[in-house]
Design a protein around this motif. Sequence first.
Motif, PDB file in Angstrom:
ATOM      1  N   GLN A  46     -11.889  10.330   0.215  1.00 41.86           N
ATOM      2  CA  GLN A  46     -12.006  10.422   1.921  1.00 41.86           C
ATOM      3  C   GLN A  46     -10.917   9.795   2.234  1.00 41.86           C
ATOM      4  OE1 GLN A  46     -14.369  12.233   3.566  1.00 41.86           O
ATOM      5  NE2 GLN A  46     -14.408  13.005   1.441  1.00 41.86           N
ATOM      6  N   LEU A  47     -10.024   9.414   1.478  1.00 42.17           N
ATOM      7  CA  LEU A  47      -8.243   9.188   1.998  1.00 42.17           C
ATOM      8  C   LEU A  47      -7.607  10.070   1.979  1.00 42.17           C
ATOM      9  CD1 LEU A  47      -7.405   5.658  -0.058  1.00 42.17           C
ATOM     10  CD2 LEU A  47      -7.893   6.056   2.484  1.00 42.17           C
ATOM     11  N   SER A  48      -7.712  10.698   3.386  1.00 43.87           N
ATOM     12  CA  SER A  48      -6.901  11.795   3.660  1.00 43.87           C
ATOM     13  C   SER A  48      -5.329  11.604   3.650  1.00 43.87           C
ATOM     14  CB  SER A  48      -7.218  12.415   5.109  1.00 43.87           C
ATOM     15  OG  SER A  48      -8.761  12.692   5.196  1.00 43.87           O
ATOM     16  N   LEU A  49      -5.000  10.478   4.152  1.00 41.33           N
ATOM     17  CA  LEU A  49      -3.776   9.914   4.047  1.00 41.33           C
ATOM     18  C   LEU A  49      -3.865   8.321   3.649  1.00 41.33           C
ATOM     19  CD1 LEU A  49      -1.831  11.302   7.257  1.00 41.33           C
ATOM     20  CD2 LEU A  49      -1.274  11.798   4.934  1.00 41.33           C
ATOM     21  N   SER A  50      -2.987   7.902   2.810  1.00 40.82           N
ATOM     22  CA  SER A  50      -2.955   6.446   2.444  1.00 40.82           C
ATOM     23  C   SER A  50      -1.405   6.084   2.201  1.00 40.82           C
ATOM     24  CB  SER A  50      -3.675   6.279   1.007  1.00 40.82           C
ATOM     25  OG  SER A  50      -3.680   4.786   0.655  1.00 40.82           O
ATOM     26  N   LEU A  51      -0.944   5.673   3.299  1.00 47.82           N
ATOM     27  CA  LEU A  51       0.525   5.442   3.127  1.00 47.82           C
ATOM     28  C   LEU A  51       1.032   3.829   3.032  1.00 47.82           C
ATOM     29  CD1 LEU A  51       1.310   7.617   6.442  1.00 47.82           C
ATOM     30  CD2 LEU A  51       1.549   8.221   3.973  1.00 47.82           C
ATOM     31  N   VAL A  52       1.937   3.677   2.403  1.00 47.81           N
ATOM     32  CA  VAL A  52       2.306   2.400   1.985  1.00 47.81           C
ATOM     33  C   VAL A  52       3.770   2.015   2.815  1.00 47.81           C
ATOM     34  CG1 VAL A  52       1.007   1.900   0.173  1.00 47.81           C
ATOM     35  CG2 VAL A  52       3.460   2.694  -0.211  1.00 47.81           C
ATOM     36  N   ALA A  53       4.090   0.680   3.155  1.00 40.56           N
ATOM     37  CA  ALA A  53       5.485   0.566   3.685  1.00 40.56           C
ATOM     38  C   ALA A  53       5.995  -0.369   2.579  1.00 40.56           C
ATOM     39  CB  ALA A  53       5.537  -0.156   4.982  1.00 40.56           C
ATOM     40  N   GLU A  54       7.153   0.206   1.727  1.00 44.42           N
ATOM     41  CA  GLU A  54       7.753  -0.842   0.857  1.00 44.42           C
ATOM     42  C   GLU A  54       9.146  -1.371   1.279  1.00 44.42           C
ATOM     43  OE1 GLU A  54       7.898  -0.188  -3.723  1.00 44.42           O
ATOM     44  OE2 GLU A  54       8.702   1.463  -2.680  1.00 44.42           O
ATOM     45  N   ASP A  55       9.265  -2.387   0.894  1.00 44.10           N
ATOM     46  CA  ASP A  55      10.786  -2.999   1.409  1.00 44.10           C
ATOM     47  C   ASP A  55      11.379  -3.794   0.146  1.00 44.10           C
ATOM     48  OD1 ASP A  55      13.179  -3.973   2.704  1.00 44.10           O
ATOM     49  OD2 ASP A  55      11.955  -5.356   3.616  1.00 44.10           O
ATOM     50  N   GLY A  56      12.445  -3.298  -0.591  1.00 41.90           N
ATOM     51  CA  GLY A  56      12.942  -3.817  -1.476  1.00 41.90           C
ATOM     52  C   GLY A  56      12.199  -3.863  -3.080  1.00 41.90           C
ATOM     53  N   GLY A  57      11.171  -3.009  -3.146  1.00 39.19           N
ATOM     54  CA  GLY A  57       9.976  -2.814  -4.039  1.00 39.19           C
ATOM     55  C   GLY A  57       8.734  -3.458  -3.845  1.00 39.19           C
ATOM     56  N   GLU A  58       8.702  -4.308  -2.569  1.00 39.89           N
ATOM     57  CA  GLU A  58       7.450  -5.182  -2.527  1.00 39.89           C
ATOM     58  C   GLU A  58       6.643  -4.428  -1.361  1.00 39.89           C
ATOM     59  OE1 GLU A  58       6.382  -9.189   0.099  1.00 39.89           O
ATOM     60  OE2 GLU A  58       8.474  -8.478  -0.106  1.00 39.89           O
ATOM     61  N   LEU A  59       5.373  -4.431  -1.454  1.00 40.41           N
ATOM     62  CA  LEU A  59       4.493  -3.573  -0.820  1.00 40.41           C
ATOM     63  C   LEU A  59       4.439  -4.527   0.854  1.00 40.41           C
ATOM     64  CD1 LEU A  59       3.436  -1.007  -1.268  1.00 40.41           C
ATOM     65  CD2 LEU A  59       1.228  -1.973  -1.590  1.00 40.41           C
ATOM     66  N   VAL A  60       4.735  -3.991   1.822  1.00 41.80           N
ATOM     67  CA  VAL A  60       4.500  -4.928   2.868  1.00 41.80           C
ATOM     68  C   VAL A  60       3.688  -4.411   4.194  1.00 41.80           C
ATOM     69  CG1 VAL A  60       6.852  -6.021   2.599  1.00 41.80           C
ATOM     70  CG2 VAL A  60       6.536  -4.121   3.937  1.00 41.80           C
ATOM     71  N   GLY A  61       3.246  -3.250   3.711  1.00 43.48           N
ATOM     72  CA  GLY A  61       2.216  -2.404   4.972  1.00 43.48           C
ATOM     73  C   GLY A  61       1.511  -1.356   4.182  1.00 43.48           C
ATOM     74  N   HIS A  62       0.164  -1.338   4.994  1.00 43.53           N
ATOM     75  CA  HIS A  62      -0.556  -0.174   4.282  1.00 43.53           C
ATOM     76  C   HIS A  62      -1.381   0.590   5.464  1.00 43.53           C
ATOM     77  CE1 HIS A  62      -4.487   1.508   2.757  1.00 43.53           C
ATOM     78  NE2 HIS A  62      -3.499   2.410   2.124  1.00 43.53           N
ATOM     79  N   VAL A  63      -1.479   1.834   5.389  1.00 41.31           N
ATOM     80  CA  VAL A  63      -2.483   2.388   6.484  1.00 41.31           C
ATOM     81  C   VAL A  63      -3.243   3.618   5.852  1.00 41.31           C
ATOM     82  CG1 VAL A  63      -0.820   4.313   7.260  1.00 41.31           C
ATOM     83  CG2 VAL A  63      -2.866   3.512   8.718  1.00 41.31           C
ATOM     84  N   ALA A  64      -4.634   3.593   6.089  1.00 37.43           N
ATOM     85  CA  ALA A  64      -5.603   4.470   5.682  1.00 37.43           C
ATOM     86  C   ALA A  64      -5.926   5.391   6.672  1.00 37.43           C
ATOM     87  CB  ALA A  64      -6.679   3.606   4.943  1.00 37.43           C
TER      88      ALA A  64
END
Length: 168
Positions: A46-64
């Motif tokens: 049921q994750l229609s969109l699962s987006l990550v924010a990445e900065d220099g290889g580090e995951l710093v954000g996510h939205v579902a």
Amino acid sequence: MSLVIRAEAPADIPAIEALTVAAFAQAPHSSGTEQFIVNGLRRAGQLSLSLVAEDGGELVGHVALSPVRISSGATSWYGLGPISVAPARQGAGIGSRLMGAALAGLRELGAEGCVLLGDPAYYSRFGFIVRPGLVLPGVPAEYFQAFSFSGEWPVGDVSYHLAFEATD
């Protein structure tokens, strides 16, 4: 900051879980189950969109984002959340970038609209409003907000996937 917003990859799942736990650890409104919600949505497909924010290889954000049901039968509406930003990076615009990417992604999916539960002072800047007649039972009406891509507004009770009741 060389922030990249992209779709989650399978290798991101442990980092998304850790990020979500950290992001909500001190939030007064948190149930402490946000990471279970994301995992439950993923397991249920049921994750229609699962987006990550990445900065220099580090995951710093996510939205579902996941589909919601509206009692009137309206279709193509989605729920946004949880949205997480690493505590040390909050206030740096990462959440805003994730919101923009999430709404753009929903447009690409042909969504009619999106709902969320959150602070009106924050989410109104993205066009979310309290819409009379569109109700999430059991929550204060002023915190349940909606965004319509088409200008059409359904009326009815909204329900999220059962994963939103996950406790582990």
